[in-house]
Design an enzyme around this catalytic site. Structure first.
Site, short mmCIF file in Angstrom:
data_model
loop_
_atom_site.label_atom_id
_atom_site.label_comp_id
_atom_site.label_asym_id
_atom_site.label_seq_id
_atom_site.Cartn_x
_atom_site.Cartn_y
_atom_site.Cartn_z
CG ASP A 60 1.35 -23.55 79.51
OD1 ASP A 60 0.77 -24.00 80.23
OD2 ASP A 60 2.03 -24.31 78.55
CB SER A 110 0.21 -27.89 77.60
OG SER A 110 0.39 -27.07 79.01
CG HIS A 171 6.03 -26.54 75.13
ND1 HIS A 171 4.72 -26.35 75.40
CD2 HIS A 171 6.47 -26.90 76.41
CE1 HIS A 171 4.51 -26.65 76.59
NE2 HIS A 171 5.35 -26.86 77.25
CB THR A 173 1.55 -24.92 74.46
OG1 THR A 173 1.54 -25.28 75.71
CG2 THR A 173 0.52 -23.75 74.22
CG ASP A 288 2.63 -25.10 82.92
OD1 ASP A 288 1.50 -24.80 83.54
OD2 ASP A 288 3.39 -25.86 82.46
CG HIS A 292 4.29 -27.24 86.30
ND1 HIS A 292 3.43 -27.97 87.17
CD2 HIS A 292 4.19 -26.96 85.18
CE1 HIS A 292 2.58 -28.22 85.82
NE2 HIS A 292 2.95 -27.82 84.86
CG ASP A 329 -2.50 -24.29 78.69
OD1 ASP A 329 -2.53 -23.51 79.66
OD2 ASP A 329 -1.40 -24.89 78.43
CG HIS A 330 -3.32 -26.34 82.13
ND1 HIS A 330 -2.87 -25.68 82.89
CD2 HIS A 330 -2.53 -26.61 81.25
CE1 HIS A 330 -1.42 -25.68 82.83
NE2 HIS A 330 -1.29 -26.13 81.52
CG HIS A 405 -1.76 -28.81 84.58
ND1 HIS A 405 -1.77 -29.19 83.35
CD2 HIS A 405 -0.62 -27.84 84.81
CE1 HIS A 405 -0.55 -28.74 82.57
NE2 HIS A 405 0.17 -28.06 83.54
ZN LIG Z 1 2.22 -27.43 82.79
#
Ligand SMILES: [Zn+2]
Ligand SMILES: *[C@@H]1O[C@H](CO)[C@@H](O)[C@H](O)[C@H]1NC(C)=O
Ligand SMILES: *[C@@H]1O[C@H](CO)[C@@H](O)[C@H](O)[C@H]1NC(C)=O
Length: 470
Positions: A60, A110, A171, A173, A288, A292, A329-330, A405
């Site tokens: 992630d 996500s 979550h 994802t 992730d 963040h 995912d990103h 992101h």
């Molecule tokens: Zn995120």
């Protein structure tokens, strides 16, 4: 002054200790390139087997800059310079790029991306397992808009499936694998607005046990939401997690998802007689979360852990029958630069000062996030702080409580049957279509009985779908 700095930099770059001895010999590079060329030529013989197993590793937020920095970190943890080291995913023969935008967002979240790489259709941000016809938060737009995931396609093909995650199983994802929800945050009924409950929308935890009632492996390091089905029992124990599934008595699994731990299912799939031995062995991918918070050290260590898990799983499987895909995912607005010399500690300083505010800066920086810091009206002088600390928040250009992101493409690494289908710049929702084709599940089965592919007739009963992520 500038000239002196440049000279110092040049002297540093050219000093013998910076360059490993073998790299000074052009034969080293020629030999290495020839070896790569031989490997590349071997790929002309395509692996067109039917994939017995599919494994999707999802980091992630693991954008390309994170992969490169994690590679350097991995090497430096082994007391090497780092840049030359190889991640396990680097050894996969095929690499593609995936375009990650959501149908209503240039920079995605996500939930929308999970719908793309699991269900094969792009969707709006914040929604899971539904089409782009569904508006976030609007329960009354979801009816008839549900889309199924590759987990369901595999189940319908008689395979055993599983989800392994280092976050909650509910979550965004992992949830796109089994749930359909207009809002990724509807974990439990207590977290849903009254109109959504009245409209008949079900919370994600409930869908986990109702939609795919026989997931063979399901693990997360945090408990589910408040919904508790009568026939299932989910136990979590300390940092690790122990899982048992009663009900039809089809699954008995135990596991530990703790850092460095291992898990295995001695007899997965119960009545199917399938065997499952998978070893994520890692806290895995809270990449992730680290980003963040602007805590690059946490994010990169998570990425290295995920890579270790990829190594363990690839050693337990054969590329002859197992298609493994590693992707994200990103991305994040994470970067590293500053003309650092070879082998510079990845969490270290650039070898120069700013020629504007005359202060040093770390190589790792964020475009935005909580690391923005002004001290006495000026950018903080990082030499006065412990920038190598695990909780250090790298400086960012714009103050935000949560770093965001990033919008650029992510890498897709592939190994095994039909891995060559992941070969260029693709829309992210193409990924599960290619994987399903390789395994002869879902809507792509017409080719499976072709005489040219006799392996199709001996599809074995076990197919593991593992997600390590987020
Ligand atoms: Zn995120
Ligand atoms: C759907 O629900 C929203 C509130 O979530 C409401 O504003 C809207 O009018 C509803 N639409 C229909 C067609 O019922
Ligand atoms: C930054 O901090 C270091 C170490 O405390 C100090 O030597 C240096 O002079 C400072 N630079 C500026 C521009 O304040």
């Amino acid at each position: 002054m500038k000239a002196l700095l440049l000279l110092l930099l040049l002297a540093q770059l050219c000093s013998p200790s910076l360059v490993p001895e073998r790299e000074k010999d052009p034969e080293y590079w020629r030999g290495q390139a020839q070896e790569t060329l031989r490997d590349a030529l071997r790929l002309q013989r395509l692996n067109q087997n039917v994939a017995k197993n599919l494994i999707l590793f999802l980091g992630d937020g693991m954008g390309v800059s994170t992969v490169t920095a994690a590679r350097i970190l991995k090497g430096q943890l082994q007391n090497r310079k780092g840049e030359e080291s190889l991640l396990e995913m680097d050894k996969f023969p095929y690499v593609a790029l995936a375009k990650t935008y959501n149908t209503n967002a240039q920079v995605p979240d996500s939930a929308g991306t999970a719908t793309a790489y699991l269900c094969g259709v792009k969707a709006n941000e914040g929604t899971v397992g539904v089409t782009a016809g569904v508006t976030r938060d609007r329960c009354n737009t979801t009816k008839g808009q549900e889309v199924t995931s590759i987990l369901r396609w595999a189940k319908d093909g008689g395979k055993a499936v599983g989800i392994v995650t280092t976050t909650r199983v509910t979550h965004a994802t992992p949830s796109a694998a089994y749930a359909h929800s207009a809002n990724r945050d509807w974990y439990s009924d207590g977290e849903m607005p009254p109109d959504a409950l009245e409209g008949g929308c079900r919370d994600i935890a409930r869908q986990l046990v109702e939609n795919i009632p026989d997931i063979e492996v399901g693990m997360g390091t945090r408990p589910l939401g408040t919904w508790a089905g009568a026939s299932q029992r989910w136990d979590h124990q300390g940092y690790g997690l122990e899982l048992a599934r009663d009900g039809k008595g089809t699954t008995q699994g135990w596991g530990q998802a703790g850092r460095g731990g291992r898990w295995a299912m001695p007899r997965g799939g119960g009545g199917r007689g399938g065997r499952c031995r998978a070893v994520p062995g890692a806290a895995g991918g809270r990449i992730d979360h680290g980003h963040h918070e602007g805590k690059a050290k946490q994010a990169l260590h998570e990425a290295v852990e995920l890579d270790r898990a990829i190594g363990l799983a690839t050693r337990l499987t054969s590329p002859q029958d197992t298609l493994s895909v590693v992707t994200a995912d990103h991305s994040h607005v994470f970067t590293f630069g500053g003309y650092t010399p070879r082998g510079n500690p990845i969490f270290g300083l650039a070898p120069m000062q700013s020629d504007v505010d005359r202060k040093p800066f770390t190589s790792i920086l964020y475009g935005n996030g909580p690391g923005y810091k002004i001290v006495a009206g000026e950018r903080e002088n990082v030499s006065a702080v412990d920038f190598a600390h695990a909780n250090y928040q790298a400086q960012s250009a714009v103050p935000l409580r949560q770093e965001t992101h990033g919008g650029e493409d992510v890498a897709v690494f592939a190994r095994g049957p039909m891995a060559h289908l992941l070969h260029g710049v693709h829309e992210q929702n193409y990924i599960p279509h290619a994987m399903a084709y390789a395994a002869c599940i879902g809507s792509n089965r017409a080719h499976c009985n072709a005489a040219a592919r006799p392996a199709a007739t001996i599809l074995l009963p076990f197919l593991a779908l593992l997600f390590l992520l987020c």
